[in-house]
Write an enzyme that holds these catalytic residues in place. Structure first.
Site, mmCIF file in Angstrom:
data_model
loop_
_atom_site.group_PDB
_atom_site.id
_atom_site.type_symbol
_atom_site.label_atom_id
_atom_site.label_comp_id
_atom_site.label_asym_id
_atom_site.label_seq_id
_atom_site.Cartn_x
_atom_site.Cartn_y
_atom_site.Cartn_z
ATOM 1 N N ARG A 1 0.901 -1.157 0.094
ATOM 2 C CA ARG A 1 0.046 0.110 -0.020
ATOM 3 C C ARG A 1 0.975 1.242 0.091
ATOM 4 O O ARG A 1 2.161 1.230 0.103
ATOM 5 C CB ARG A 1 -0.961 -0.144 1.133
ATOM 6 C CG ARG A 1 -0.246 -0.162 2.241
ATOM 7 C CD ARG A 1 -0.822 0.253 3.684
ATOM 8 N NE ARG A 1 -0.693 1.709 3.497
ATOM 9 C CZ ARG A 1 0.312 2.543 3.751
ATOM 10 N NH1 ARG A 1 1.451 1.833 4.252
ATOM 11 N NH2 ARG A 1 0.322 3.885 3.783
ATOM 12 N N GLY A 2 0.142 2.465 -0.102
ATOM 13 C CA GLY A 2 0.710 3.673 -0.249
ATOM 14 C C GLY A 2 0.955 3.966 -1.617
ATOM 15 O O GLY A 2 1.535 3.028 -2.508
ATOM 16 N N ALA A 3 0.669 5.349 -2.196
ATOM 17 C CA ALA A 3 0.358 5.618 -3.449
ATOM 18 C C ALA A 3 1.791 5.511 -4.363
ATOM 19 O O ALA A 3 1.959 4.623 -5.390
ATOM 20 C CB ALA A 3 0.137 7.313 -3.685
ATOM 21 N N ASN B 1 -6.200 12.171 -0.058
ATOM 22 C CA ASN B 1 -5.369 11.581 0.530
ATOM 23 C C ASN B 1 -6.280 10.463 1.677
ATOM 24 O O ASN B 1 -7.558 10.896 1.756
ATOM 25 C CB ASN B 1 -4.575 12.380 1.756
ATOM 26 C CG ASN B 1 -3.475 11.790 2.261
ATOM 27 O OD1 ASN B 1 -2.859 10.728 1.688
ATOM 28 N ND2 ASN B 1 -3.345 11.897 3.553
ATOM 29 N N LYS B 2 -5.821 9.756 2.446
ATOM 30 C CA LYS B 2 -6.362 8.871 3.389
ATOM 31 C C LYS B 2 -7.563 9.697 4.255
ATOM 32 O O LYS B 2 -7.622 10.881 4.738
ATOM 33 C CB LYS B 2 -5.392 8.230 4.577
ATOM 34 C CG LYS B 2 -6.053 7.368 5.363
ATOM 35 C CD LYS B 2 -6.775 6.337 4.844
ATOM 36 C CE LYS B 2 -5.913 5.497 3.786
ATOM 37 N NZ LYS B 2 -6.896 4.578 2.802
ATOM 38 N N GLN C 1 -3.405 2.449 9.543
ATOM 39 C CA GLN C 1 -2.079 2.569 9.147
ATOM 40 C C GLN C 1 -1.224 3.381 10.189
ATOM 41 O O GLN C 1 0.011 3.046 10.066
ATOM 42 C CB GLN C 1 -2.090 3.179 7.584
ATOM 43 C CG GLN C 1 -2.885 2.394 6.491
ATOM 44 C CD GLN C 1 -4.108 2.700 6.407
ATOM 45 O OE1 GLN C 1 -4.864 2.728 7.325
ATOM 46 N NE2 GLN C 1 -4.609 2.383 5.215
ATOM 47 N N ASP D 1 -2.638 11.125 -2.348
ATOM 48 C CA ASP D 1 -2.551 9.835 -3.232
ATOM 49 C C ASP D 1 -2.929 10.384 -4.861
ATOM 50 O O ASP D 1 -2.691 9.812 -5.826
ATOM 51 C CB ASP D 1 -3.806 9.133 -2.977
ATOM 52 C CG ASP D 1 -3.427 8.179 -1.782
ATOM 53 O OD1 ASP D 1 -3.033 8.492 -0.670
ATOM 54 O OD2 ASP D 1 -3.010 6.936 -2.102
ATOM 55 N N ARG E 1 -6.594 -0.582 -7.491
ATOM 56 C CA ARG E 1 -7.019 0.626 -6.803
ATOM 57 C C ARG E 1 -7.384 2.007 -7.405
ATOM 58 O O ARG E 1 -6.221 2.176 -8.368
ATOM 59 C CB ARG E 1 -6.149 0.768 -5.371
ATOM 60 C CG ARG E 1 -5.977 -0.294 -4.688
ATOM 61 C CD ARG E 1 -5.093 -0.015 -3.370
ATOM 62 N NE ARG E 1 -6.016 0.957 -2.295
ATOM 63 C CZ ARG E 1 -5.702 1.307 -1.246
ATOM 64 N NH1 ARG E 1 -4.262 1.305 -0.685
ATOM 65 N NH2 ARG E 1 -6.512 2.100 -0.540
HETATM 66 O O1 MRU Z 1 -4.870 3.265 1.618
HETATM 67 P P1 MRU Z 1 -3.414 3.463 1.782
HETATM 68 O O2 MRU Z 1 -2.894 3.072 3.026
HETATM 69 O O3 MRU Z 1 -2.642 3.047 0.434
HETATM 70 O O4 MRU Z 1 -3.319 4.905 1.849
HETATM 71 C C1 MRU Z 1 -1.962 5.675 1.739
HETATM 72 C C2 MRU Z 1 -2.229 7.212 1.749
HETATM 73 O O5 MRU Z 1 -3.226 7.645 2.128
HETATM 74 C C3 MRU Z 1 -0.837 7.813 2.007
HETATM 75 O O6 MRU Z 1 -1.092 9.029 2.719
HETATM 76 C C4 MRU Z 1 -0.561 8.344 0.406
HETATM 77 O O7 MRU Z 1 -0.481 6.903 -0.235
HETATM 78 C C5 MRU Z 1 0.744 8.894 0.553
HETATM 79 S S1 MRU Z 1 2.150 7.672 0.899
HETATM 80 C C6 MRU Z 1 3.642 8.092 0.647
#
Ligand code: MRU
Length: 336
Positions: free
Chosen positions: A34-36, A227-228, A176, A217, A71
């Site tokens: 996970r993470g963009a 973002n999250k 997270q 994201d 995603r």
């Molecule tokens: O659903 P996730 O855990 O993939 O969401 C991640 C986020 O929202 C992060 O803030 C974003 O991807 C930036 S990570 C460098």
């Protein structure tokens, strides 16, 4: 190829096979990867692996289409797949195709490492000695190929001698912050305090937070960014308390083809994540099994709520964001 299962952290460092596209797609959907930035890198490496194991153009196109759908919100995934698609289209020698795709995937990986360091250099200059800094979700080494975006800034600031204290939002529903950001900060020896998401307002009001740093994201052309889930609320709270608020992201997160936040697709996930908790240890439900649920994985924060946007190429000010100058800013790679 294998991935570190982020659903098993912080209790176990478990590596899982990820060679086949179905395996990688499953890991991405379940947030084991996970993470963009990291899902973009992972998808690129997965395609290179398909080619290395004899996959032809048809198999590669099919895998790319299915990875793209894994995603919807983080544009880094589409960006990395477009880049692999470009390498595929530009190469017509089947004997050397696998090598070409491997080189492209490794370049995407290596660039992400360098982008993280560049963001940390620009963002680090904003951080003051002794600041309490709130962060949301996980934006560290687990979310990128390098040291991270917002968390990378905090890491390098700490290593440069700034005695910061990080306030970590737990980040419901998938935690997270509680599971991953605490794990990373603990390993790095950076002092932190974990809070539930609904404590942020009170902690801000108490004077313990001098700055907010989050990741992104997808950043639309006008600076609105996804973002999250929970990020928008934190931005509103920060504005109310006059606390500087920054998003930190590489240019691969900027999507100039999406004019504003209304055009960003927002992923909606399993209601079970809100009715209780789902983890590698199993599911535990506390709400009635038939409770109607709304579970968007991301929200959109207006760009104007940012004090500034930290990119790998520099810092875009609130004035530039408010004037709609992100798209024409020299900080944004025109190729994107
Ligand atoms: O659903 P996730 O855990 O993939 O969401 C991640 C986020 O929202 C992060 O803030 C974003 O991807 C930036 S990570 C460098």
């Amino acid at each position: 190829m294998s991935i570190l299962d982020q659903q098993a952290l912080p209790d176990a460092e478990r590596w899982l096979p990820a060679d086949a596209p179905e395996a990688m797609i499953g890991h991405i959907r379940a947030l084991r990867v996970r993470g963009a930035p990291l899902i973009g890198v992972a998808a690129a490496l997965c395609l290179a692996r398909v080619a290395a194991t004899g996959g032809d153009r048809h198999a590669l196109a099919d895998a790319a289409r299915r990875l793209r759908a894994a995603r919807p919100t983080a544009v880094n995934l589409m960006w990395a797949l477009d880049r692999m698609g470009g390498a595929l289209a530009a190469h017509d020698d089947a004997r050397t195709l696998a090598g070409r795709l491997e080189a492209e995937a490794i370049a995407i990986f290596d660039e992400d490492v360098a982008l993280c360091e560049a963001m940390a250099a620009y963002g680090g200059a904003l951080i003051g000695e002794g600041e309490g800094i709130l962060t949301h979700c996980n934006t560290g080494g687990l979310a990128t190929a390098g040291i991270g975006t917002a968390l990378g800034v905090l890491r390098r600031a700490w290593e440069s001698g700034k005695r910061i204290h990080v306030w970590v939002d737990e980040t419901r529903p998938l935690l997270q912050g509680a599971r991953l950001t605490t794990y990373e900060l603990g390993r790095l020896g950076i002092p932190y305090t974990l809070i539930t998401d609904n404590m942020a307002a009170a902690v801000m009001r108490s004077g313990r937070i001098q700055r907010v740093l989050v990741g992104a994201d997808r950043i639309a052309a006008n600076g609105d960014f996804a973002n999250k889930i929970g990020t928008y609320g934190i931005a509103v709270l920060a504005a109310h308390h006059a606390i500087p608020f920054h998003a930190v992201a590489p240019w691969s997160t900027v999507d100039l083809r999406t004019p504003d936040g209304a055009g960003i697709p927002i992923e909606e996930r399993d209601p079970g994540e809100v009715r209780g908790v789902i983890s590698s240890g199993g599911a535990h439900r506390w709400a009635p099994a038939d409770s109607p649920v709304f579970n968007p994985a991301f929200d959109v924060t207006p760009g104007t709520l940012m004090t500034s946007l930290v990119l790998d190429t520099g810092v875009v000010s609130n004035a530039d964001l408010a004037a709609g100058r992100l798209g024409t800013s020299s900080q944004v790679n025109p190729a994107h």
